[in-house]
Enzyme design. Structure first.
Site, PDB file in Angstrom:
ATOM      1  N   GLU A 292       1.072  84.681  80.115  1.00  0.00           N
ATOM      2  CA  GLU A 292      -0.225  85.283  80.913  1.00  0.00           C
ATOM      3  C   GLU A 292      -0.414  84.458  82.107  1.00  0.00           C
ATOM      4  O   GLU A 292      -0.790  84.479  83.186  1.00  0.00           O
ATOM      5  CB  GLU A 292      -1.851  84.455  80.242  1.00  0.00           C
ATOM      6  N   GLY A 293       1.648  84.286  82.685  1.00  0.00           N
ATOM      7  CA  GLY A 293       2.234  83.075  83.327  1.00  0.00           C
ATOM      8  C   GLY A 293       1.548  81.640  83.649  1.00  0.00           C
ATOM      9  O   GLY A 293       1.595  81.200  84.377  1.00  0.00           O
TER      10      GLY A 293
END
Lengths: 338, 338
Positions: free
Chosen positions: B305-306
């Protein structure tokens, strides 16, 4: 807060009697964490940090809105022994730089959204040279501890930092007294002394330890004999935070040495603390290992001022935000693993 | 930006022709850094990061005001082979969770003061099963790269993240094709498969590599044959940032595999990137080592998701703040070391 004891002899029993984290909040936080929309454990240490914050803040929805960085400054008699790359006048000059907003910690505090307070402690009266006398008298120790207690106001997270030319030497002596080992194990280059300077530092540490001998068996007396005002103030501030159940991020070698006094005085007294970083001063890694603490950051800092801990504030804020703000699988309609 | 090439064959030469950082800004930043009120090198890696930022931002006073986190989502044909602990439907469910603000990355973006954009890429059309066919056709690859380029808008720092059930398997195959070694070297438990699932993943990776053989010698073709839409989009976004001289924080194993395509396609193409963290997926540490990158954080994350890169945004912001905001010794009237 006001220091709740009248003499340093009362410090240890007071510390040993402090309550721990809120077990119910911790349990509720762990249960909530298990329902959030991520694979179990996928946020790694961030999950542990959030649950730890929950316990100390007494809620399963922790948050960090009012972080405080309290920086204490002091001068040291041993500075006259050539243990630093910088002249002792730099302590006061850097306090002026803090006031003017020009130091690293000013930028780091602003970047982290933290309030910064600076506490110069009798800079015109260095502590005594600990190779000859105890660094502080009992009243001086009590005043420094009280300054630390008084600095802990209106915060939900605390960082303590320091400025004091020669204070890696004081921290090395204190760490050696508290943790054992040889003076050379704890003595490093600080702000950047050369080989001759390092040899002088190690010798000063060894002489301080030899000079005070049996008096160092008590951690609080070790602090008085070998520490400095800014170190004792950090010890007091971390203790005050414990009493108020305010979590603390430890900074570098000197701040961690100040904290180690508490752990040695009352095991478990640092349960409200996390190590913000491990710095380049070799004694710091050794000290954290001795305290059983794993640092959040390892970026080669050796500045002090609270800088490494300030860099870790956003990590704790993010951990709190995940636990408090994420949706559960049920709320989000996301399928769990079979 | 719009992808500045019409076919994937033009990607490598375009990439190889991109300019580097601003050498004059870098030099000016290093000179300024040497005059700031701290012992030389005392901020450790923070100083290196600030100077690196200065080079890419083209100023000796870098700042991070508009960080962007672009999250790409894609589905994978190989998900049907039982390589994930979660059903493929979770990709779309998590995209909905991103839109509703309930995921980890929503909290982390807000905590970091970053804008978050989410880019679902044809979730109803998974890529082909790469054990049988190339994962993507040439038009599919170009569309995914273009989606990555298009996502890089109005930012002075970029994080790319991903969501895609089964994408650690695709990343393992891609990393193995790019970096060499055995499938088992690159295959881990992802969101949490059991031993049987791990064996299935490793077998799927091995079969994909065997199936496409010589076609994998070209990094861009390896991306097309083994990657996924979200992976190719991240490759495109990181390349677009390079063209715009926007620094990038790399996230976990999957994002780093997407980045590795660029480094293998044109050595030096990741000079504008820093590794935000090293995650728990074992292939990530190996991949960073192969790319010669040292992570900023090591907190055991394995979410994607970063998330890990988002946690590192405040570190870069703080680095920029120190270089740009600190006073020099002369400005502050602080004595330097003799």
């Amino acid at each position: 807060m006001t220091a709740p004891f009248a003499s340093s002899q009362e410090f240890r029993p007071w510390l040993a009697g402090l309550p721990g984290p809120d077990a119910a909040a911790r349990t509720a936080a762990a249960a909530r964490n298990g329902m959030l929309t991520k694979p179990p454990g996928a946020l790694g240490r961030i999950e542990d940090l959030a649950i730890w914050l929950a316990g100390w803040q007494g809620t399963d929805r922790p948050r960090i809105d009012r972080p405080l960085i309290a920086v204490f400054a002091g001068n040291h008699g041993i500075a006259a022994r050539g243990v630093s790359a910088f002249p002792a006048a730099v302590t006061a000059q850097m306090v002026a730089n803090f006031a003017a907003g020009g130091a690293a910690i000013n930028q780091l505090a602003r970047a982290a959204g933290a309030r910064l307070t600076v506490h110069p402690l009798s800079l015109d009266r260095p502590t005594a040279d600990f190779t000859e006398h105890p660094a502080m008298t009992e009243p001086e120790l009590m005043a420094a501890l009280a300054a630390g207690f008084a600095a802990v106001t209106d915060c939900d997270l605390l960082v303590v930092g320091e400025m004091g030319i020669a204070n890696t030497t004081a921290a090395a002596a204190l760490a050696c007294a508290l943790m054992g080992g040889a003076p050379a194990d704890w003595t490093g280059r600080g702000t950047g002394v050369d080989d001759a300077g390092l040899a002088r530092k190690t010798d000063v540490v060894a002489r301080g330890l030899a000079r005070h001998g049996a008096a160092l068996a008590c951690p609080v007396q070790a602090l008085r004999h070998l520490g400095g005002r800014e170190i004792a103030a950090m010890t007091g501030a971390i203790a005050a935070a414990r009493a108020a159940r305010v979590p603390v991020i430890l900074d570098g070698f000197i701040a961690t040495a100040a904290a180690a006094v508490l752990e040695r005085a009352a095991p478990g007294a640092l349960d409200h603390c996390v190590a913000g970083h491990v710095g380049a001063e070799p004694g710091h890694r050794r000290l954290l290992a001795g305290l059983g603490m794993g640092p959040l950051l390892d970026l080669g800092l050796r500045l002090g001022e609270g800088s490494g801990a300030a860099l870790a504030i956003p990590i704790l804020r993010a951990a709190a935000a995940c636990l408090s703000g994420m949706a559960t699988f049920a709320e989000a309609g996301v399928a769990t693993a079979p």
